[in-house]
Design a protein around this motif. Structure first.
Motif, PDB file in Angstrom:
ATOM      1  N   THR A   1      66.667  45.051  56.650  1.00 43.34           N
ATOM      2  CA  THR A   1      67.240  44.522  55.879  1.00 43.34           C
ATOM      3  C   THR A   1      67.045  42.880  55.958  1.00 43.34           C
ATOM      4  O   THR A   1      66.833  42.251  54.887  1.00 43.34           O
ATOM      5  CB  THR A   1      68.818  44.502  56.012  1.00 43.34           C
ATOM      6  N   THR A   2      66.912  42.296  57.281  1.00 41.62           N
ATOM      7  CA  THR A   2      66.720  40.700  57.328  1.00 41.62           C
ATOM      8  C   THR A   2      65.368  40.579  56.778  1.00 41.62           C
ATOM      9  O   THR A   2      65.279  39.600  56.308  1.00 41.62           O
ATOM     10  CB  THR A   2      66.908  40.744  58.751  1.00 41.62           C
ATOM     11  N   PHE A   3      64.387  41.445  57.151  1.00 38.15           N
ATOM     12  CA  PHE A   3      62.797  41.332  56.641  1.00 38.15           C
ATOM     13  C   PHE A   3      62.827  41.329  55.404  1.00 38.15           C
ATOM     14  O   PHE A   3      62.087  40.467  54.734  1.00 38.15           O
ATOM     15  CB  PHE A   3      62.137  42.496  57.443  1.00 38.15           C
ATOM     16  N   LEU A   4      63.538  42.263  54.709  1.00 35.29           N
ATOM     17  CA  LEU A   4      63.402  42.396  53.401  1.00 35.29           C
ATOM     18  C   LEU A   4      63.971  41.159  52.586  1.00 35.29           C
ATOM     19  O   LEU A   4      63.356  40.583  51.555  1.00 35.29           O
ATOM     20  CB  LEU A   4      63.968  43.675  52.879  1.00 35.29           C
ATOM     21  N   SER A   5      65.134  40.683  53.060  1.00 30.79           N
ATOM     22  CA  SER A   5      65.931  39.670  52.632  1.00 30.79           C
ATOM     23  C   SER A   5      64.942  38.233  52.738  1.00 30.79           C
ATOM     24  O   SER A   5      64.808  37.668  51.666  1.00 30.79           O
ATOM     25  CB  SER A   5      67.256  39.324  53.080  1.00 30.79           C
ATOM     26  N   PHE A   6      64.557  37.968  53.798  1.00 31.62           N
ATOM     27  CA  PHE A   6      63.390  37.042  54.024  1.00 31.62           C
ATOM     28  C   PHE A   6      62.382  37.061  53.107  1.00 31.62           C
ATOM     29  O   PHE A   6      61.755  35.998  52.607  1.00 31.62           O
ATOM     30  CB  PHE A   6      63.000  36.857  55.476  1.00 31.62           C
ATOM     31  N   TRP A   7      61.680  38.253  53.134  1.00 32.30           N
ATOM     32  CA  TRP A   7      60.925  38.438  52.397  1.00 32.30           C
ATOM     33  C   TRP A   7      60.888  37.961  50.732  1.00 32.30           C
ATOM     34  O   TRP A   7      59.961  37.643  50.114  1.00 32.30           O
ATOM     35  CB  TRP A   7      60.075  40.029  52.385  1.00 32.30           C
ATOM     36  N   LEU A   8      61.944  38.726  50.134  1.00 30.62           N
ATOM     37  CA  LEU A   8      62.393  38.338  48.822  1.00 30.62           C
ATOM     38  C   LEU A   8      62.571  36.948  48.447  1.00 30.62           C
ATOM     39  O   LEU A   8      62.229  36.383  47.346  1.00 30.62           O
ATOM     40  CB  LEU A   8      63.678  39.340  48.218  1.00 30.62           C
ATOM     41  N   ILE A   9      63.437  36.381  49.497  1.00 32.97           N
ATOM     42  CA  ILE A   9      63.504  34.759  49.453  1.00 32.97           C
ATOM     43  C   ILE A   9      62.158  34.161  49.276  1.00 32.97           C
ATOM     44  O   ILE A   9      62.038  33.258  48.565  1.00 32.97           O
ATOM     45  CB  ILE A   9      64.338  34.297  50.444  1.00 32.97           C
ATOM     46  N   MET A  10      61.314  34.326  50.307  1.00 36.94           N
ATOM     47  CA  MET A  10      59.926  33.694  50.272  1.00 36.94           C
ATOM     48  C   MET A  10      59.279  34.162  49.010  1.00 36.94           C
ATOM     49  O   MET A  10      58.729  33.118  48.320  1.00 36.94           O
ATOM     50  CB  MET A  10      59.160  34.111  51.466  1.00 36.94           C
ATOM     51  N   ASP A  11      59.298  35.332  48.624  1.00 38.61           N
ATOM     52  CA  ASP A  11      58.489  35.851  47.369  1.00 38.61           C
ATOM     53  C   ASP A  11      59.075  35.115  46.087  1.00 38.61           C
ATOM     54  O   ASP A  11      58.296  34.705  45.293  1.00 38.61           O
ATOM     55  CB  ASP A  11      58.253  37.350  47.145  1.00 38.61           C
ATOM     56  N   LYS A  12      60.549  35.191  46.035  1.00 44.97           N
ATOM     57  CA  LYS A  12      61.028  34.664  44.763  1.00 44.97           C
ATOM     58  C   LYS A  12      61.181  33.212  44.758  1.00 44.97           C
ATOM     59  O   LYS A  12      61.106  32.697  43.556  1.00 44.97           O
ATOM     60  CB  LYS A  12      62.465  35.583  44.212  1.00 44.97           C
ATOM     61  N   ILE A  13      61.422  32.614  45.899  1.00 46.67           N
ATOM     62  CA  ILE A  13      61.996  31.202  45.618  1.00 46.67           C
ATOM     63  C   ILE A  13      61.033  30.314  46.238  1.00 46.67           C
ATOM     64  O   ILE A  13      60.495  29.227  45.449  1.00 46.67           O
ATOM     65  CB  ILE A  13      63.396  31.076  46.152  1.00 46.67           C
ATOM     66  N   ILE A  14      60.777  30.341  47.399  1.00 47.63           N
ATOM     67  CA  ILE A  14      59.903  29.325  48.467  1.00 47.63           C
ATOM     68  C   ILE A  14      58.274  29.385  48.020  1.00 47.63           C
ATOM     69  O   ILE A  14      57.883  28.249  47.898  1.00 47.63           O
ATOM     70  CB  ILE A  14      60.047  29.664  49.746  1.00 47.63           C
ATOM     71  N   ILE A  15      57.880  30.495  47.835  1.00 44.64           N
ATOM     72  CA  ILE A  15      56.267  30.431  47.502  1.00 44.64           C
ATOM     73  C   ILE A  15      56.058  29.975  46.176  1.00 44.64           C
ATOM     74  O   ILE A  15      55.192  29.453  45.881  1.00 44.64           O
ATOM     75  CB  ILE A  15      55.707  32.058  47.875  1.00 44.64           C
TER      76      ILE A  15
ATOM     77  N   ARG B   1      57.927  27.575  44.678  1.00 47.07           N
ATOM     78  CA  ARG B   1      57.956  26.135  44.539  1.00 47.07           C
ATOM     79  C   ARG B   1      56.683  25.691  44.941  1.00 47.07           C
ATOM     80  O   ARG B   1      56.054  24.585  44.668  1.00 47.07           O
ATOM     81  CB  ARG B   1      59.087  25.936  45.066  1.00 47.07           C
ATOM     82  N   ILE B   2      56.067  26.311  46.147  1.00 51.14           N
ATOM     83  CA  ILE B   2      55.031  25.728  46.797  1.00 51.14           C
ATOM     84  C   ILE B   2      53.825  25.787  45.914  1.00 51.14           C
ATOM     85  O   ILE B   2      52.939  24.825  45.628  1.00 51.14           O
ATOM     86  CB  ILE B   2      54.885  26.527  48.230  1.00 51.14           C
ATOM     87  N   SER B   3      53.651  27.024  45.477  1.00 47.21           N
ATOM     88  CA  SER B   3      52.275  27.139  44.451  1.00 47.21           C
ATOM     89  C   SER B   3      52.659  26.364  43.123  1.00 47.21           C
ATOM     90  O   SER B   3      51.450  25.717  42.634  1.00 47.21           O
ATOM     91  CB  SER B   3      52.187  28.412  43.774  1.00 47.21           C
ATOM     92  N   GLU B   4      53.906  26.075  42.537  1.00 42.40           N
ATOM     93  CA  GLU B   4      54.060  24.968  41.611  1.00 42.40           C
ATOM     94  C   GLU B   4      53.478  23.682  42.025  1.00 42.40           C
ATOM     95  O   GLU B   4      52.958  22.884  41.282  1.00 42.40           O
ATOM     96  CB  GLU B   4      55.489  25.200  41.138  1.00 42.40           C
ATOM     97  N   THR B   5      54.119  23.186  43.280  1.00 41.61           N
ATOM     98  CA  THR B   5      53.773  21.995  43.687  1.00 41.61           C
ATOM     99  C   THR B   5      52.061  21.738  43.896  1.00 41.61           C
ATOM    100  O   THR B   5      51.582  20.723  43.542  1.00 41.61           O
ATOM    101  CB  THR B   5      54.323  21.761  45.034  1.00 41.61           C
ATOM    102  N   ILE B   6      51.426  22.915  44.472  1.00 40.60           N
ATOM    103  CA  ILE B   6      50.242  22.911  44.668  1.00 40.60           C
ATOM    104  C   ILE B   6      49.370  23.003  43.193  1.00 40.60           C
ATOM    105  O   ILE B   6      48.401  21.918  43.139  1.00 40.60           O
ATOM    106  CB  ILE B   6      49.761  24.081  45.362  1.00 40.60           C
ATOM    107  N   GLU B   7      49.786  23.381  42.359  1.00 40.95           N
ATOM    108  CA  GLU B   7      49.373  23.531  40.913  1.00 40.95           C
ATOM    109  C   GLU B   7      49.610  22.111  40.406  1.00 40.95           C
ATOM    110  O   GLU B   7      48.568  21.502  39.471  1.00 40.95           O
ATOM    111  CB  GLU B   7      49.891  24.520  40.190  1.00 40.95           C
ATOM    112  N   ALA B   8      50.690  21.446  40.499  1.00 38.21           N
ATOM    113  CA  ALA B   8      50.876  20.105  39.764  1.00 38.21           C
ATOM    114  C   ALA B   8      49.941  19.243  40.397  1.00 38.21           C
ATOM    115  O   ALA B   8      49.378  18.245  39.872  1.00 38.21           O
ATOM    116  CB  ALA B   8      52.142  19.649  40.085  1.00 38.21           C
ATOM    117  N   ARG B   9      49.661  19.422  41.750  1.00 38.96           N
ATOM    118  CA  ARG B   9      48.832  18.550  42.506  1.00 38.96           C
ATOM    119  C   ARG B   9      47.310  18.673  41.889  1.00 38.96           C
ATOM    120  O   ARG B   9      46.400  17.804  41.795  1.00 38.96           O
ATOM    121  CB  ARG B   9      48.849  18.533  44.115  1.00 38.96           C
ATOM    122  N   LYS B  10      47.062  20.008  41.881  1.00 36.86           N
ATOM    123  CA  LYS B  10      45.687  20.298  41.140  1.00 36.86           C
ATOM    124  C   LYS B  10      45.555  19.671  39.884  1.00 36.86           C
ATOM    125  O   LYS B  10      44.479  19.037  39.338  1.00 36.86           O
ATOM    126  CB  LYS B  10      45.510  21.815  41.251  1.00 36.86           C
ATOM    127  N   ARG B  11      46.595  19.819  39.102  1.00 34.17           N
ATOM    128  CA  ARG B  11      46.359  19.155  37.584  1.00 34.17           C
ATOM    129  C   ARG B  11      46.386  17.520  37.796  1.00 34.17           C
ATOM    130  O   ARG B  11      45.693  16.989  36.905  1.00 34.17           O
ATOM    131  CB  ARG B  11      47.801  19.690  36.888  1.00 34.17           C
TER     132      ARG B  11
END
Length: 160
Positions: free
Chosen positions: A18-32, A34-44
């Protein structure tokens, strides 16, 4: 130790998953994302800066080429004007030299003519003075009937 008890393994595995899946979903849906958006904005931004730099570089090269072309044209025009001015100056100097040579020749001819006339006049005066001196000397010697024409006849017979 409670974690080593076999009766709690199922509950521990449940909470682990349960904890692993929760962290995984939070990372997959929220944190990653945002990080990829920031990286893409920097690339642009980076790509935009590169494109702007390339545009500025192209404009600078274009301006440099125009400057070099203008400079080359100005140098060619200056060289052409210099050669034209040299040709004009040489022609002017040649004309002036020809005119000065003509004037000098004319002046030399005039002076030679003047010297020739002055020489003739001087020779005539010397002739007159020598005749007068000869008459005076002859009269002092006692010859009274001497005239300038007699002296001239005698000098012309001696020359022949």
């Amino acid at each position: 130790m409670p974690q080593l008890e076999v009766s709690t393994y199922i509950s521990q595995i449940f909470w682990l998953i349960t904890t692993f899946l929760s962290f995984w979903l939070i990372m997959d849906k929220i944190i990653i994302p945002r990080i990829s958006e920031t990286i893409e904005a920097r690339k642009r931004k980076y790509n935009d800066f590169i494109l702007k730099a390339e545009e500025i570089n192209k404009k600078a090269l274009s301006t440099l080429n125009k400057y070099e072309e203008t400079l080359a044209a100005a140098k060619a025009d200056a060289a052409r004007q210099i050669s034209e001015n040299e040709a004009e100056l040489k022609a002017f100097i040649a004309g002036q030299e020809a005119e000065m040579t003509k004037r000098l020749k004319q002046k030399v001819a005039e002076d030679e003519e003047k010297l020739f006339h002055e020489k003739e006049e001087t020779l005539k005066k010397i002739e007159e003075l020598s005749q007068t001196a000869a008459i005076t000397v002859l009269r002092q010697l006692g010859i009274k009937n001497v005239t300038p024409s007699n002296i001239q006849k005698s000098s012309s017979t001696k020359e022949n």
